[in-house]
Design a protein around this motif. Structure first.
Motif, PDB file in Angstrom:
ATOM      1  N   ILE A  10       0.929  -1.070  -0.022  1.00 10.52           N
ATOM      2  CA  ILE A  10      -0.041  -0.074   0.049  1.00 10.52           C
ATOM      3  C   ILE A  10       0.747   1.092   0.077  1.00 10.52           C
ATOM      4  N   LEU A  11       0.648   1.967  -0.907  1.00  2.32           N
ATOM      5  CA  LEU A  11       1.284   3.532  -1.008  1.00  2.32           C
ATOM      6  C   LEU A  11       0.382   4.472  -0.550  1.00  2.32           C
ATOM      7  N   GLU A  12       0.814   5.059   0.752  1.00  2.00           N
ATOM      8  CA  GLU A  12       0.041   6.270   1.200  1.00  2.00           C
ATOM      9  C   GLU A  12       0.744   7.617   0.690  1.00  2.00           C
ATOM     10  N   THR A  13      -0.357   8.475   0.677  1.00  2.00           N
ATOM     11  CA  THR A  13       0.109   9.877   0.424  1.00  2.00           C
ATOM     12  C   THR A  13      -0.437  10.846   1.345  1.00  2.00           C
ATOM     13  N   TRP A  14       0.772  11.307   2.220  1.00  2.00           N
ATOM     14  CA  TRP A  14       0.336  12.066   3.310  1.00  2.00           C
ATOM     15  C   TRP A  14       0.187  13.665   2.899  1.00  2.00           C
ATOM     16  N   THR A  15      -0.696  14.258   3.566  1.00  2.00           N
ATOM     17  CA  THR A  15      -0.558  15.813   3.404  1.00  2.00           C
ATOM     18  C   THR A  15       0.501  16.399   4.354  1.00  2.00           C
ATOM     19  N   VAL A  16       0.866  17.511   4.344  1.00  2.00           N
ATOM     20  CA  VAL A  16       1.832  18.339   4.979  1.00  2.00           C
ATOM     21  C   VAL A  16       1.509  18.453   6.477  1.00  2.00           C
ATOM     22  N   ASP A  17       0.206  18.674   6.633  1.00  2.00           N
ATOM     23  CA  ASP A  17      -0.466  18.737   8.074  1.00  2.00           C
ATOM     24  C   ASP A  17      -0.201  17.465   8.845  1.00  2.00           C
ATOM     25  N   GLU A  18      -0.632  16.101   8.222  1.00  2.00           N
ATOM     26  CA  GLU A  18      -0.318  14.780   8.605  1.00  2.00           C
ATOM     27  C   GLU A  18       0.921  14.522   9.028  1.00  2.00           C
ATOM     28  N   VAL A  19       1.720  14.891   7.929  1.00  2.00           N
ATOM     29  CA  VAL A  19       3.331  14.615   8.085  1.00  2.00           C
ATOM     30  C   VAL A  19       3.757  15.435   9.478  1.00  2.00           C
ATOM     31  N   ALA A  20       3.283  16.668   9.591  1.00  2.00           N
ATOM     32  CA  ALA A  20       3.898  17.569  10.606  1.00  2.00           C
ATOM     33  C   ALA A  20       3.219  17.190  12.060  1.00  2.00           C
ATOM     34  N   GLU A  21       2.145  16.768  11.848  1.00  2.00           N
ATOM     35  CA  GLU A  21       1.415  16.313  13.200  1.00  2.00           C
ATOM     36  C   GLU A  21       2.455  15.002  13.759  1.00  2.00           C
ATOM     37  N   ALA A  22       2.389  14.021  12.688  1.00  2.00           N
ATOM     38  CA  ALA A  22       3.084  12.723  13.086  1.00  2.00           C
ATOM     39  C   ALA A  22       4.464  13.073  13.565  1.00  2.00           C
ATOM     40  N   PHE A  23       5.314  13.852  12.804  1.00  2.00           N
ATOM     41  CA  PHE A  23       6.524  14.105  13.123  1.00  2.00           C
ATOM     42  C   PHE A  23       6.896  14.788  14.313  1.00  2.00           C
ATOM     43  N   ASP A  24       5.946  15.789  14.871  1.00  2.00           N
ATOM     44  CA  ASP A  24       5.860  16.590  16.232  1.00  2.00           C
ATOM     45  C   ASP A  24       5.612  15.372  17.236  1.00  2.00           C
ATOM     46  N   LYS A  25       4.880  14.446  16.994  1.00  2.00           N
ATOM     47  CA  LYS A  25       4.516  13.273  18.038  1.00  2.00           C
ATOM     48  C   LYS A  25       5.753  12.166  18.079  1.00  2.00           C
ATOM     49  N   ASN A  26       6.760  12.369  17.239  1.00  2.00           N
ATOM     50  CA  ASN A  26       7.664  11.370  16.946  1.00  2.00           C
ATOM     51  C   ASN A  26       7.290   9.932  16.536  1.00  2.00           C
ATOM     52  N   GLU A  27       6.055  10.026  15.955  1.00  2.00           N
ATOM     53  CA  GLU A  27       5.580   8.716  15.360  1.00  2.00           C
ATOM     54  C   GLU A  27       6.122   8.280  13.795  1.00  2.00           C
ATOM     55  N   ILE A  28       6.768   9.175  13.363  1.00  2.00           N
ATOM     56  CA  ILE A  28       7.279   8.784  12.135  1.00  2.00           C
ATOM     57  C   ILE A  28       9.001   9.089  11.994  1.00  2.00           C
ATOM     58  N   VAL A  29       9.435   8.497  11.042  1.00  2.00           N
ATOM     59  CA  VAL A  29      10.972   9.074  10.584  1.00  2.00           C
ATOM     60  C   VAL A  29      10.467   9.619   9.138  1.00  2.00           C
ATOM     61  N   LEU A  30      11.051  10.963   9.079  1.00  2.00           N
ATOM     62  CA  LEU A  30      11.030  11.693   7.906  1.00  2.00           C
ATOM     63  C   LEU A  30      12.263  11.420   7.161  1.00  2.00           C
ATOM     64  N   VAL A  31      12.231  10.993   5.867  1.00  2.00           N
ATOM     65  CA  VAL A  31      13.415  10.897   5.016  1.00  2.00           C
ATOM     66  C   VAL A  31      13.255  11.515   3.905  1.00  2.00           C
ATOM     67  N   ASP A  32      14.323  12.487   3.633  1.00  2.00           N
ATOM     68  CA  ASP A  32      14.551  13.494   2.828  1.00  2.00           C
ATOM     69  C   ASP A  32      15.487  12.517   1.472  1.00  2.00           C
ATOM     70  N   VAL A  33      14.795  12.604  -0.018  1.00  2.00           N
ATOM     71  CA  VAL A  33      15.227  11.840  -0.760  1.00  2.00           C
ATOM     72  C   VAL A  33      15.885  13.101  -1.723  1.00  2.00           C
ATOM     73  N   ARG A  34      15.963  14.152  -1.484  1.00  2.00           N
ATOM     74  CA  ARG A  34      16.707  15.221  -2.356  1.00  2.00           C
ATOM     75  C   ARG A  34      18.301  15.035  -2.417  1.00  2.00           C
ATOM     76  N   THR A  35      18.777  15.851  -3.168  1.00  2.00           N
ATOM     77  CA  THR A  35      20.454  15.833  -3.125  1.00  2.00           C
ATOM     78  C   THR A  35      20.822  16.399  -2.099  1.00  2.00           C
ATOM     79  N   PRO A  36      22.277  16.033  -1.422  1.00  2.00           N
ATOM     80  CA  PRO A  36      22.847  16.602  -0.495  1.00  2.00           C
ATOM     81  C   PRO A  36      22.846  18.206  -0.608  1.00  2.00           C
TER      82      PRO A  36
END
Length: 124
Positions: A10-36
């Protein structure tokens, strides 16, 4: 959150608000795939860097403690990485819709670069 069945995963697409809320609660690991270089110029504080060019799904940790959510500049690269993780056998993978551009557009805090000094600073 939008979900899409992709093979056995299952591929989930989260909104910015969903990511920010879960990240603030330490429920997720946010992985940036951009260039260094993109990451050094500006990034979400606390996000981890795993550039698309060097992405290896088998090196990712399991998601028993925290969910993994990928993000990039616009959502294109992070979706590609999420699909690659599903192809590698992950059952459920998420990415952030709109990427870092949407994060900034939603006025979420991030680490930017002071153009006068070159020093990193919090932008909120």
């Amino acid at each position: 959150m939008k979900t899409e069945q992709v093979g056995d995963g299952i591929l989930e697409t989260w909104t910015v608000d969903e990511v920010a809320e879960a990240f603030d609660k330490n429920e997720i690991v946010l992985v940036d795939v951009r260039t260094p270089q993109e990451f050094m110029f500006e990034h979400v504080e606390g996000a981890l860097l795993m550039p698309l060019a060097f992405f290896k799904a088998e090196k990712l940790p399991g998601q028993s403690d925290k969910r993994i959510v990928f993000h990039c500049g616009s959502g294109v690269r992070s979706e590609r990485v999420a699909r690659a993780a599903l192809d590698a056998g992950f059952g459920r993978v998420a990415h952030m819709e709109g990427g870092f551009g949407a994060w900034k557009g939603a006025k979420k805090p991030y680490i930017g670069t002071n153009m006068a000094t070159g020093a990193p600073h919090l932008v909120s």
